[in-house]
Design a protein around this motif. Structure first.
Motif, PDB file in Angstrom:
ATOM      1  N   GLU A  43     -11.810  26.435  23.540  1.00 36.91           N
ATOM      2  CA  GLU A  43     -10.656  26.588  24.431  1.00 36.91           C
ATOM      3  C   GLU A  43      -9.483  25.747  23.928  1.00 36.91           C
ATOM      4  OE1 GLU A  43      -8.543  28.197  27.483  1.00 36.91           O
ATOM      5  OE2 GLU A  43     -10.515  28.801  26.741  1.00 36.91           O
TER       6      GLU A  43
ATOM      7  N   ARG B 283      -5.730  26.732  22.601  1.00 32.79           N
ATOM      8  CA  ARG B 283      -4.487  26.105  23.070  1.00 32.79           C
ATOM      9  C   ARG B 283      -3.642  25.627  21.889  1.00 32.79           C
ATOM     10  NH1 ARG B 283      -7.490  23.536  27.154  1.00 32.79           N
ATOM     11  NH2 ARG B 283      -7.272  21.517  26.162  1.00 32.79           N
TER      12      ARG B 283
ATOM     13  N   ARG C  96      -1.718  28.466  20.402  1.00 30.17           N
ATOM     14  CA  ARG C  96      -0.629  29.056  21.184  1.00 30.17           C
ATOM     15  C   ARG C  96       0.640  28.196  21.139  1.00 30.17           C
ATOM     16  NH1 ARG C  96       0.180  26.786  26.148  1.00 30.17           N
ATOM     17  NH2 ARG C  96       0.986  28.638  27.174  1.00 30.17           N
TER      18      ARG C  96
ATOM     19  N   LEU D  36       4.049  26.988  20.110  1.00 30.55           N
ATOM     20  CA  LEU D  36       5.127  27.834  19.572  1.00 30.55           C
ATOM     21  C   LEU D  36       5.723  27.229  18.292  1.00 30.55           C
ATOM     22  CD1 LEU D  36       6.852  28.917  22.886  1.00 30.55           C
ATOM     23  CD2 LEU D  36       5.410  30.271  21.397  1.00 30.55           C
ATOM     24  N   PRO D  37       6.399  28.061  17.498  1.00 35.50           N
ATOM     25  CA  PRO D  37       6.911  27.584  16.204  1.00 35.50           C
ATOM     26  C   PRO D  37       7.955  26.474  16.335  1.00 35.50           C
ATOM     27  CG  PRO D  37       7.064  29.965  16.365  1.00 35.50           C
ATOM     28  CD  PRO D  37       6.712  29.470  17.714  1.00 35.50           C
ATOM     29  N   ARG D  38       7.993  25.656  15.296  1.00 38.70           N
ATOM     30  CA  ARG D  38       9.022  24.614  15.194  1.00 38.70           C
ATOM     31  C   ARG D  38       9.750  24.782  13.879  1.00 38.70           C
ATOM     32  NH1 ARG D  38       6.839  19.065  17.749  1.00 38.70           N
ATOM     33  NH2 ARG D  38       6.007  19.982  19.630  1.00 38.70           N
ATOM     34  N   GLU D  39      10.928  24.184  13.806  1.00 38.04           N
ATOM     35  CA  GLU D  39      11.690  24.262  12.556  1.00 38.04           C
ATOM     36  C   GLU D  39      11.249  23.129  11.637  1.00 38.04           C
ATOM     37  OE1 GLU D  39      16.062  25.538  12.094  1.00 38.04           O
ATOM     38  OE2 GLU D  39      16.094  23.357  12.014  1.00 38.04           O
TER      39      GLU D  39
ATOM     40  N   LYS E  91      10.470  28.411   9.796  1.00 40.04           N
ATOM     41  CA  LYS E  91       9.710  28.303  11.042  1.00 40.04           C
ATOM     42  C   LYS E  91       8.234  28.126  10.722  1.00 40.04           C
ATOM     43  CE  LYS E  91      11.110  32.089  13.145  1.00 40.04           C
ATOM     44  NZ  LYS E  91      11.159  33.133  14.168  1.00 40.04           N
TER      45      LYS E  91
ATOM     46  N   ARG F  73       4.378  27.857  12.568  1.00 40.53           N
ATOM     47  CA  ARG F  73       3.559  27.999  13.772  1.00 40.53           C
ATOM     48  C   ARG F  73       2.139  27.508  13.457  1.00 40.53           C
ATOM     49  NH1 ARG F  73       3.236  31.788  18.328  1.00 40.53           N
ATOM     50  NH2 ARG F  73       5.163  32.794  17.747  1.00 40.53           N
TER      51      ARG F  73
ATOM     52  N   GLY G 291      11.329  20.866  24.329  1.00 33.70           N
ATOM     53  CA  GLY G 291       9.875  20.843  24.182  1.00 33.70           C
ATOM     54  C   GLY G 291       9.439  21.033  22.740  1.00 33.70           C
ATOM     55  N   GLY G 292      10.391  21.047  21.809  1.00 30.19           N
ATOM     56  CA  GLY G 292      10.074  21.163  20.393  1.00 30.19           C
ATOM     57  C   GLY G 292       9.990  22.592  19.881  1.00 30.19           C
TER      58      GLY G 292
ATOM     59  N   TYR H  38      11.171  26.235  18.532  1.00 34.79           N
ATOM     60  CA  TYR H  38      12.312  26.819  17.824  1.00 34.79           C
ATOM     61  C   TYR H  38      13.046  27.735  18.805  1.00 34.79           C
ATOM     62  CZ  TYR H  38      14.991  28.988  14.080  1.00 34.79           C
ATOM     63  OH  TYR H  38      16.024  29.422  13.280  1.00 34.79           O
TER      64      TYR H  38
ATOM     65  N   HIS I  61      12.313  31.285  20.098  1.00 38.24           N
ATOM     66  CA  HIS I  61      11.030  31.575  20.735  1.00 38.24           C
ATOM     67  C   HIS I  61      10.969  31.064  22.173  1.00 38.24           C
ATOM     68  CE1 HIS I  61       8.838  33.045  17.144  1.00 38.24           C
ATOM     69  NE2 HIS I  61       9.802  32.396  16.538  1.00 38.24           N
TER      70      HIS I  61
ATOM     71  N   GLU J 269       9.197  32.922  24.978  1.00 38.94           N
ATOM     72  CA  GLU J 269       7.736  33.050  25.029  1.00 38.94           C
ATOM     73  C   GLU J 269       7.104  32.114  26.054  1.00 38.94           C
ATOM     74  OE1 GLU J 269       5.717  33.226  21.185  1.00 38.94           O
ATOM     75  OE2 GLU J 269       7.594  33.882  20.282  1.00 38.94           O
ATOM     76  N   ARG J 270       7.911  31.228  26.623  1.00 41.65           N
ATOM     77  CA  ARG J 270       7.455  30.403  27.752  1.00 41.65           C
ATOM     78  C   ARG J 270       8.399  30.715  28.912  1.00 41.65           C
ATOM     79  NH1 ARG J 270       3.828  30.101  25.166  1.00 41.65           N
ATOM     80  NH2 ARG J 270       2.792  28.417  24.082  1.00 41.65           N
TER      81      ARG J 270
ATOM     82  N   GLY K  11      -0.940  34.269  32.509  1.00 46.86           N
ATOM     83  CA  GLY K  11      -0.972  32.816  32.672  1.00 46.86           C
ATOM     84  C   GLY K  11      -0.993  32.070  31.349  1.00 46.86           C
ATOM     85  N   TRP K  12      -1.463  32.748  30.309  1.00 44.94           N
ATOM     86  CA  TRP K  12      -1.545  32.137  28.986  1.00 44.94           C
ATOM     87  C   TRP K  12      -0.160  31.767  28.455  1.00 44.94           C
ATOM     88  CZ3 TRP K  12      -5.164  29.620  26.867  1.00 44.94           C
ATOM     89  CH2 TRP K  12      -5.242  29.439  25.485  1.00 44.94           C
ATOM     90  N   GLY K  13       0.874  32.391  28.981  1.00 44.75           N
ATOM     91  CA  GLY K  13       2.238  32.107  28.520  1.00 44.75           C
ATOM     92  C   GLY K  13       2.846  30.881  29.185  1.00 44.75           C
ATOM     93  N   SER K  14       2.114  30.278  30.125  1.00 47.04           N
ATOM     94  CA  SER K  14       2.682  29.161  30.880  1.00 47.04           C
ATOM     95  C   SER K  14       2.498  27.831  30.147  1.00 47.04           C
ATOM     96  CB  SER K  14       1.995  29.085  32.242  1.00 47.04           C
ATOM     97  OG  SER K  14       2.282  27.873  32.877  1.00 47.04           O
ATOM     98  N   TYR K  15       3.411  26.899  30.388  1.00 44.54           N
ATOM     99  CA  TYR K  15       3.246  25.537  29.875  1.00 44.54           C
ATOM    100  C   TYR K  15       1.976  24.904  30.466  1.00 44.54           C
ATOM    101  CZ  TYR K  15       7.894  25.085  27.729  1.00 44.54           C
ATOM    102  OH  TYR K  15       8.986  25.216  26.916  1.00 44.54           O
TER     103      TYR K  15
ATOM    104  N   ALA L 220      -0.834  26.075  30.797  1.00 43.43           N
ATOM    105  CA  ALA L 220      -2.051  26.398  30.039  1.00 43.43           C
ATOM    106  C   ALA L 220      -2.355  25.356  28.968  1.00 43.43           C
ATOM    107  CB  ALA L 220      -1.915  27.782  29.412  1.00 43.43           C
ATOM    108  N   ASP L 221      -1.390  24.470  28.699  1.00 43.38           N
ATOM    109  CA  ASP L 221      -1.630  23.389  27.728  1.00 43.38           C
ATOM    110  C   ASP L 221      -2.595  22.348  28.285  1.00 43.38           C
ATOM    111  OD1 ASP L 221       0.003  24.420  25.812  1.00 43.38           O
ATOM    112  OD2 ASP L 221       1.787  23.344  26.473  1.00 43.38           O
ATOM    113  N   TYR L 222      -2.706  22.307  29.615  1.00 48.07           N
ATOM    114  CA  TYR L 222      -3.518  21.248  30.225  1.00 48.07           C
ATOM    115  C   TYR L 222      -4.974  21.678  30.352  1.00 48.07           C
ATOM    116  CZ  TYR L 222       0.984  19.204  31.207  1.00 48.07           C
ATOM    117  OH  TYR L 222       2.235  18.685  31.061  1.00 48.07           O
ATOM    118  N   GLU L 223      -5.840  20.770  29.961  1.00 51.10           N
ATOM    119  CA  GLU L 223      -7.261  21.061  30.015  1.00 51.10           C
ATOM    120  C   GLU L 223      -7.693  21.179  31.479  1.00 51.10           C
ATOM    121  OE1 GLU L 223      -9.469  18.249  27.799  1.00 51.10           O
ATOM    122  OE2 GLU L 223     -11.370  19.249  28.157  1.00 51.10           O
TER     123      GLU L 223
END
Lengths: 287, 364
Positions: free
Chosen positions: A112, A116, A119, A121-124, A212, A214, B205-206, B208, B211, B214-215, B264-268, B270-273
């Motif tokens: 899991e 995570r 998922r 997202l990309p950074r520069e 970019k 990812r 949030g870092g 690019y 994108h 996507e959140r 829900g997978w697109g949410s911030y 979802a980063d939390y365990e």
């Protein structure tokens, strides 16, 4: 300030002029002084984008920068060699991903957590591209070894059409690698431009460009390792200046009989400026 | 902060003209029923006053003086909207068709000239166009020319794409929208602001900037900004501007909620365990219902029909998608649609009650 037509006209015109001035000043700064890098690329590294020739409504001319990564799968997959824009480089490991600001800790915590991680997202980042260096020689060696292996298999199975076809494909892949495929390889990434330039000081061989990145997980030999997918450069296409078009356009617009058509031979000097934005300085066409 | 913006008062003139027409009809009815009879001098004074007012309004604003004119106006609004979009697209393709034939200096001069020229043209047309339709066409072309200007500078000189370009685009769109009373340009400016704020929130949030979409939660801050903006800046003299801000604000809140309710997978989060996607989706479904219901309640309370309608639309979408999840497979189709129909009747009853209580509350 009241929004009278006169005031609007003044404010609007000032806005348009100011924004144009800012943009053009940026261009001037980028191109002032000695370029950050300057190298001569051939049609192998600079090609007309696949969707450009079909764009009949667009009279401009651009060249796309063809670059590659060594992802370790080229031997197994013939078509990996044609992938020009991005991939998962072998050198992009966990310490480097950490250094690029990605949190790699969750990867060890289970499936899991690995999902995570992927998922994110990309950074520069800043990508180092090397022309005709060890990475390209490695790809060439790989293609040669692949051709030799398939030729041996063909000889050992003289009656098999399948082995013959694979040997032919391997020969074509080798030929492509020798004369057609891009020799520009992504070999490193970082966030500190000065540090990267200190590490790769040859400005005629190493380009530093924004790209970019990812996070991804690469699985090889049943082992999963942290890596990253370098997906695309911030400036993917380089405009051909109007003055250089008469030399280049006839070659580029000429219909090609096949992928190995020898007529499309040209070289372009590409400079990268202070803001890491490229431009074409000169072109030469050999017939 | 309560900023009074100097605006054309076309909407006020139209409203006054409508009220005069209603007054005339009601006065004729009252006279016919013998309830009220103005004497000749009073009647003549009122008629003359109204005629002078309408003539002045018609000269200055090209208002609709009757129902037929109103119907034609609607057609003209649709035509000018489509025409504005088509002309903007035409400007793009015109330049693309020929720009390769010019040197870089000529290209820059043409782009700059087109942006400035179309701005001058818009202002010139605005002073002559009482209807506003032609101003809308010219304004949209001016905006398209400026967008093209920066996009093409980027292409000609290989400039790194940046979200900062959205700021001047928004600024010009707002400038033209507020000066010429153009809702289409206001919407264009708001779209630029939405894209910019969402991109910036994502960048913090870092991520690019390209994108950021996507959140979907990146759109929540701009939703609050847009919805609150008309509360702090007085837009009463601008036709429908406050409503457009509120509608876009609600869209930036409710569309992401709708998306996250199913992804829900697109949410911030979802980063939390320990936070499962099912929990996130359930949470956003509930949040979507609550937010739409609050929008209906607030809209009814403040008499914002735009907010009420947007709230109702999303409440129904949330409800129907939930019904679909629960019952589409389990129920016979006739029963499923019957339940949808019953739900619609229930919503109508609730809204009717809300309207009645609102009318009672608003009665003197």
């Amino acid at each position: 300030m009241r929004l009278t037509p006169r005031n609007t006209l003044i404010a609007g015109a000032a806005l348009i002029l100011l924004v144009n001035a800012v943009a053009l000043t940026g261009v001037y700064i980028n191109r002032s002084g000695e370029p950050e890098a300057r190298m001569t690329l051939s049609q192998r590294e600079l090609g007309m984008p696949w969707d450009w020739s079909a764009a009949g409504d667009n009279s401009g001319l651009v060249l796309g920068l063809n670059w590659r990564v060594n992802d370790g799968h080229a031997v197994e997959n013939f078509y990996a060699d044609y992938g020009y824009h991005g991939g998962t480089p072998e050198w992009l490991d966990e310490p480097r991903m950490k250094a690029l600001g990605f949190d790699t800790a969750p990867v060890a915590e289970g499936s899991e957590a690995r999902r995570r991680f992927e998922r994110t997202l990309p950074r520069e980042v800043l990508l180092v591209l090397e022309l005709a260096g060890p990475a390209w020689h490695q790809a060439l060696q790989r293609a040669r070894a692949n051709a030799v292996r398939h030729e041996a298999a063909r000889l050992a199975n003289a009656d098999s059409k399948e082995f013959a076809a694979k040997a032919k494909q391997a020969q074509e892949a080798l030929k492509n690698e020798e004369i057609r495929n891009s020799r520009l390889f992504a070999i490193d990434a970082g966030l500190d431009r000065a540090a990267l330039r200190a590490k790769y000081p040859d400005r005629g061989r190493f380009l530093i460009l924004k790209a970019k990145l990812r996070p991804s997980l690469a699985t090889q030999d049943r082992k999963t390792r942290v890596s990253g997918h370098v997906s695309e450069l911030a400036v993917r296409r380089i405009n051909v200046p109007h003055a250089l078009r008469p030399q280049l356009e006839p070659v580029l617009r000429k219909p090609r009989r096949n992928g190995l058509d020898p007529d499309a031979n040209y070289e372009a000097t590409v400079a990268v400026g202070q803001r890491l934005e490229p431009w074409i300085e000169a072109v030469s066409v050999s017939r | 902060m309560n900023t009074h913006l100097r605006t054309p008062i076309r909407s006020e003139a139209q409203q006054r003209a409508d009220e005069i027409a209603i007054f005339r009809a009601e006065l004729a009815r009252l006279e016919g029923e013998g309830v009220l009879q103005l004497d000749a001098a009073q009647g003549e004074a009122v008629r003359a006053h109204h005629a002078a007012l309408l003539a002045a309004f018609a000269g200055a604003f090209d208002i609709d003086r009757n129902v037929q004119a109103k119907q034609l106006s609607l057609g003209m609004r649709v035509a000018s909207f489509l025409g504005a979009l088509a002309l903007a697209a035409s400007v793009f393709f015109l330049f693309y068709q020929f720009w390769g034939n010019f040197g870089e200096i000529a290209q820059v001069v043409i782009l700059l000239g087109a942006a400035l020229g179309s701005l001058v043209l818009t202002i010139a047309i605005q002073s002559r166009d009482a209807s506003g339709y032609f101003t809308k066409l010219a304004g949209m072309v001016a905006f398209a020319c400026f967008v093209l200007n920066l996009v093409m500078l980027g292409q000609i000189f290989n400039i790194t794409p940046t979200d900062r370009a959205l700021i001047p685009w928004a600024a010009l769109a707002f400038l033209l929208a507020y000066t010429c009373d153009l809702r289409l340009l206001l919407a264009a400016g708001i779209c630029c602001v939405i894209a910019f704020v969402a991109a910036r929130v994502g960048e913090w949030g870092g991520i690019y900037w390209l994108h950021a979409g996507e959140r979907p939660e990146n759109f929540f801050p701009v939703a609050v900004l847009l919805f609150a903006f008309p509360q702090f800046v007085d837009h009463r003299r601008m036709t429908g501007f406050a409503a457009i801000y509120r509608i876009f604000g609600l869209l930036c809140l409710l569309v992401p909620m709708l998306v996250l309710g199913h992804w829900g997978w697109g949410s911030y989060l979802a980063d939390y365990e320990g936070v499962s996607t099912r929990t996130i989706e359930g949470g956003y479904e509930v949040a979507g219902f609550v937010a739409s219901a609050l929008a209906i309640w607030l809209g009814a309370r403040r008499q914002w029909s735009d907010t009420v309608n947007t709230g109702i639309t999303f409440f129904v979408i949330f409800l129907y998608t939930k019904f679909f999840d629960w019952w589409w497979e389990a129920m016979p189709k006739w029963l499923f649609f019957f339940v949808l129909g019953l739900a619609a009747i229930l919503i109508l009853l609730v809204l009717k009650r809300l309207r009645t209580s609102g009318a009672a509350g608003g009665a003197p």
